[in-house]
Design a protein around this motif. Sequence first.
Motif, mmCIF file in Angstrom:
data_model
loop_
_atom_site.group_PDB
_atom_site.id
_atom_site.type_symbol
_atom_site.label_atom_id
_atom_site.label_comp_id
_atom_site.label_asym_id
_atom_site.label_seq_id
_atom_site.Cartn_x
_atom_site.Cartn_y
_atom_site.Cartn_z
ATOM 1 N N GLN A 286 -7.813 -0.337 -4.907
ATOM 2 C CA GLN A 286 -7.729 1.121 -4.985
ATOM 3 C C GLN A 286 -7.468 1.744 -3.622
ATOM 4 O O GLN A 286 -6.919 2.846 -3.532
ATOM 5 N N ASN A 287 -7.859 1.052 -2.561
ATOM 6 C CA ASN A 287 -7.743 1.623 -1.225
ATOM 7 C C ASN A 287 -6.443 1.273 -0.505
ATOM 8 O O ASN A 287 -6.205 1.752 0.602
ATOM 9 N N PHE A 288 -5.619 0.434 -1.116
ATOM 10 C CA PHE A 288 -4.391 -0.008 -0.440
ATOM 11 C C PHE A 288 -3.490 1.183 -0.073
ATOM 12 O O PHE A 288 -2.963 1.263 1.040
ATOM 13 N N THR A 289 -3.297 2.063 -1.031
ATOM 14 C CA THR A 289 -2.314 3.131 -0.828
ATOM 15 C C THR A 289 -2.772 4.143 0.215
ATOM 16 O O THR A 289 -1.995 4.560 1.087
ATOM 17 N N SER A 290 -4.023 4.551 0.141
ATOM 18 C CA SER A 290 -4.494 5.520 1.134
ATOM 19 C C SER A 290 -4.524 4.877 2.522
ATOM 20 O O SER A 290 -4.208 5.529 3.518
ATOM 21 N N LEU A 291 -4.883 3.610 2.584
ATOM 22 C CA LEU A 291 -4.839 2.911 3.872
ATOM 23 C C LEU A 291 -3.425 2.927 4.442
ATOM 24 O O LEU A 291 -3.214 3.288 5.607
ATOM 25 N N HIS A 292 -2.449 2.521 3.633
ATOM 26 C CA HIS A 292 -1.077 2.461 4.133
ATOM 27 C C HIS A 292 -0.500 3.837 4.439
ATOM 28 O O HIS A 292 0.345 3.974 5.326
ATOM 29 N N THR B 192 11.125 -2.156 -3.224
ATOM 30 C CA THR B 192 9.829 -2.733 -2.867
ATOM 31 C C THR B 192 8.957 -2.870 -4.103
ATOM 32 O O THR B 192 9.349 -2.456 -5.202
ATOM 33 N N ASP B 193 7.781 -3.446 -3.924
ATOM 34 C CA ASP B 193 6.810 -3.470 -5.005
ATOM 35 C C ASP B 193 6.372 -2.029 -5.304
ATOM 36 O O ASP B 193 6.097 -1.258 -4.378
ATOM 37 N N PRO B 194 6.286 -1.670 -6.587
ATOM 38 C CA PRO B 194 5.916 -0.278 -6.921
ATOM 39 C C PRO B 194 4.585 0.153 -6.318
ATOM 40 O O PRO B 194 4.355 1.346 -6.132
ATOM 41 N N GLN B 195 3.745 -0.797 -6.004
ATOM 42 C CA GLN B 195 2.483 -0.444 -5.359
ATOM 43 C C GLN B 195 2.707 0.332 -4.075
ATOM 44 O O GLN B 195 1.839 1.100 -3.637
ATOM 45 N N ASN B 196 3.856 0.151 -3.457
ATOM 46 C CA ASN B 196 4.112 0.785 -2.162
ATOM 47 C C ASN B 196 4.817 2.130 -2.253
ATOM 48 O O ASN B 196 5.021 2.793 -1.234
ATOM 49 N N PHE B 197 5.184 2.547 -3.458
ATOM 50 C CA PHE B 197 5.942 3.795 -3.605
ATOM 51 C C PHE B 197 5.157 4.992 -3.047
ATOM 52 O O PHE B 197 5.694 5.841 -2.328
ATOM 53 N N THR B 198 3.895 5.071 -3.417
ATOM 54 C CA THR B 198 3.121 6.266 -3.082
ATOM 55 C C THR B 198 2.837 6.361 -1.589
ATOM 56 O O THR B 198 2.979 7.433 -0.985
ATOM 57 N N THR C 101 -7.021 8.672 -4.002
ATOM 58 C CA THR C 101 -6.094 8.167 -2.987
ATOM 59 C C THR C 101 -5.538 9.284 -2.114
ATOM 60 O O THR C 101 -5.463 9.152 -0.889
ATOM 61 N N SER C 102 -5.153 10.383 -2.739
ATOM 62 C CA SER C 102 -4.619 11.481 -1.924
ATOM 63 C C SER C 102 -5.721 12.070 -1.044
ATOM 64 O O SER C 102 -5.479 12.441 0.104
#
Lengths: 285, 285, 285, 285
Positions: free
Chosen positions: A69-75, B66-72, D72-73
Amino acid sequence: MKVGDNMQPITSKLVTQTIIERPAESYKGNYGRVLLIGGNQNFGGAIIMAATAATYSGAGLVTVATDPQNFTSLHARLPEAMVVDYHQTDYLLGLATNMDVIVIGPGLGTDPFAERLLTAVLNAVHQPQRLVIDGSALTLLAAHPQPLPATPIVVTPHQMEWQRLSGLKISEQTPTANHQAQQKLGVIAVVKAHHTTIYTDQQVWFNPGGTPAMATGGMGDTLAGMIGGFSGQFTDFTNAILSAVYLHSTIADDLAASRYVVLPHQISALIPKYMHDFSQAELDD
Amino acid sequence: MKVGDNMQPITSKLVTQTIIERPAESYKGNYGRVLLIGGNQNFGGAIIMAATAATYSGAGLVTVATDPQNFTSLHARLPEAMVVDYHQTDYLLGLATNMDVIVIGPGLGTDPFAERLLTAVLNAVHQPQRLVIDGSALTLLAAHPQPLPATPIVVTPHQMEWQRLSGLKISEQTPTANHQAQQKLGVIAVVKAHHTTIYTDQQVWFNPGGTPAMATGGMGDTLAGMIGGFSGQFTDFTNAILSAVYLHSTIADDLAASRYVVLPHQISALIPKYMHDFSQAELDD
Amino acid sequence: MKVGDNMQPITSKLVTQTIIERPAESYKGNYGRVLLIGGNQNFGGAIIMAATAATYSGAGLVTVATDPQNFTSLHARLPEAMVVDYHQTDYLLGLATNMDVIVIGPGLGTDPFAERLLTAVLNAVHQPQRLVIDGSALTLLAAHPQPLPATPIVVTPHQMEWQRLSGLKISEQTPTANHQAQQKLGVIAVVKAHHTTIYTDQQVWFNPGGTPAMATGGMGDTLAGMIGGFSGQFTDFTNAILSAVYLHSTIADDLAASRYVVLPHQISALIPKYMHDFSQAELDD
Amino acid sequence: MKVGDNMQPITSKLVTQTIIERPAESYKGNYGRVLLIGGNQNFGGAIIMAATAATYSGAGLVTVATDPQNFTSLHARLPEAMVVDYHQTDYLLGLATNMDVIVIGPGLGTDPFAERLLTAVLNAVHQPQRLVIDGSALTLLAAHPQPLPATPIVVTPHQMEWQRLSGLKISEQTPTANHQAQQKLGVIAVVKAHHTTIYTDQQVWFNPGGTPAMATGGMGDTLAGMIGGFSGQFTDFTNAILSAVYLHSTIADDLAASRYVVLPHQISALIPKYMHDFSQAELDD
């Protein structure tokens, strides 16, 4: 040795001697592979702040093992970090084997999964890896004591976590009592307070800086990340820890000159500048 | 030609001649359709950094597969880029056909899917498209050698990736040996090190800049993105590559004058300013 | 009227007369409810950039109808906007009824869902709502001509979209031909080019500003958002559109004085400052 | 007491007396555990803005109970906050018990779930917790009147929400009428308008600041967060509220000196600086 006799301040000179200019011929592998483990579904911000601090501290490669769950906010905040799902324990432990520094605890939580993960990591860490145990991992450790690996370790409790870990009530946490407790524990202890004190086998140090503007969530996570980042770069483990503590509060003190509250990410943003200034400072003696 | 004889520095003059002022009557289609392919579930930050560098380098249109996980996280940092799920191979390859530049590798990983995707892309790329092969894609290529498309190609290995690709141990990577290896490979090679060297069929170049403050994760991804961005805009492929290498380290050197470590996104943020300054610089001769 | 005779530049005076100082006694409802519709799974960044521009242009309330995949990246950049899943058509159309301005098209795509959504929105829009049709929605409209609602409408094609919409090849797009095509279409047309031209029933305008540093993805989305934001605040629709076009390029021109490429979000960030300066400028005559 | 007689301006002196310098020996627990509840799938940005304001106002620990879609946001903008899924009502109510301040309403929505959650929270809040009721929660409360907990409470309606809550049409909302309505309600009321008025049992206050540049979505969420943050730190509840109102508009007024519209997050970013300046200001008398 009689404990308590030798409390010394961390000096800017010690920091200057620690944060040396980088040799021209060097690459990211020279500055530490740092793995940070933490951040459950409620406390993801903690591992983001720790990883940010490690990265801005100059760690060569930063990997974060956390809840997906934290991958996106981290990146979104820190594309420089790599990520691992901390539920994939086998993969994670394989990865951990090649790390120089492991930071465990920020936002880890204290549920059974967190407890199993902590135990697995403690079993996997080995010489000469350096280990930073922070936050929830300290609460878990206090509740479920277990042998620590024979490798350089630092614990970074605030006063309540130190109470749980050492058995000393906050009112009893004098330098002498803390030092005795640290010696029983056998690892370096950074006891966070208005003036943080640091206990090694040989010595008690205190940090001259610190401001109540730092009294906000995430400050400890940031310090843990800085200690992780510094530990991957600087030879002497104790000096790396002391320098991180000193710089963390020095930056905060400077920011607090114009701010009522200092936010953790504001400290991290300034680490590269402060490290540069200390690396260029003249040594007087 | 005897290789190694003619090592030349990249000069600011070459960069000034390459980054020319844009003609008033032009539109985004004139500045390159750049497709970047990479970023698996663990290394998403790499493709974010590469795409950021391509966009800030002035690419007309940037698409990220890319992997969709990275879109956001990508869009949170870079709304300017378009995204494609790289598992939709047919759609992706159709899209690739209309691109001017393809960058493959940042954070791609080395699993069987990545290998299949790389092979599919190598089969699809065609004249006069320009191809930048970076990161994991180089490791895959070293493990599974395969014919490269007959189109302008640059590979951007760091020294360990170059070892895998060329068979030369790091200690053996002299300009002469590197140049011989490059000639066997038949594509331009950017071998990243403290002073990066660049090998073309005709020439060996070295980059005068570079700082150990760049020794941090993501620097290579950023360079790959810059090369992609420059390749879509500037006619001479070699000069586009050389200018990207030069500017990447020039910005880092300037930032390192006040920072112990320079983060990749800080370089990208300054690319438009540096490109402007070089586009306006007087040519002396 | 003979078309083409009366091409006039947009002047800073017109902008100054349009962007008037806000009355003290006013609230967000006075500055426009703006709904932006677009952003599919590949082009989410477009609607983020349009919504950002609308918000920084001073729209009182901004709602974004988009693919849910884009909610998080939008909020990470722009918490000020509200979001709606654009698949919930009934809910969306109900919401649309109460809006002052609707912007449709940025990143909408051209698949059957997008086509159905566009038709539904065109059927729902009513007097005195203002409608901005941009990007993919123009391509759809060209492919599937349909009656437009009897309400103030502006279309904002770039030259290729204008070719599809008007049937005029880019080489044939003279002011006279464009004006004739606009009069057949019956809505205001902003034809984006190096010097953008604007066609109303009465007049042909051209924008004196513009720089090739704007030749990058997302510029059009940003302009569409600005037109949406301005249209919700300023009484005269034509002047709102002309002022948005003028300010968009004025900001870009100023940024390009020190940048080789200007990114859309950099323009949006400066809109409040430029609007302030124009609202305070003296009128000479 | 005859209501309406005693309308007083909030003064900078009152703010200076409220925002006192922090004692050196203090920790984050001294500055308030603040829980913010709100942010459904459409209005997630509201709770992000409120939590940002609370954090930058110096709250010791900030927790956000919201729809998981917003985690996440939120973390991408504010890693300092902890998150809870507001559907886990039991967990949430358990957590709420240990909070110093609870803010409910920003972006909460008005569906049956929101209504049940509001009722559950109103039942759980207890002395000496402070409660801020804002946004959707006020609309719910107006539609479904219910007993409020016997603890310090402030409501923060804009004029339309105040109409729903008090039964007074906007045109009838004179200070006298408002004060009478407030006394019936029995809680402090902040009625937001160009010049916001504040009603306590004893007094009517008005805020001298405010600018039409604030007429944009999210301003109210930001004020609610500031009131939450201040209420966790400053002893006198009324003064904490008044100081938040005053500072919110003071920052906006200063920003509006060079901006046509002021965005909520721009206010939050400056709160630490303004709090510092007021904490250091000399008291004249």
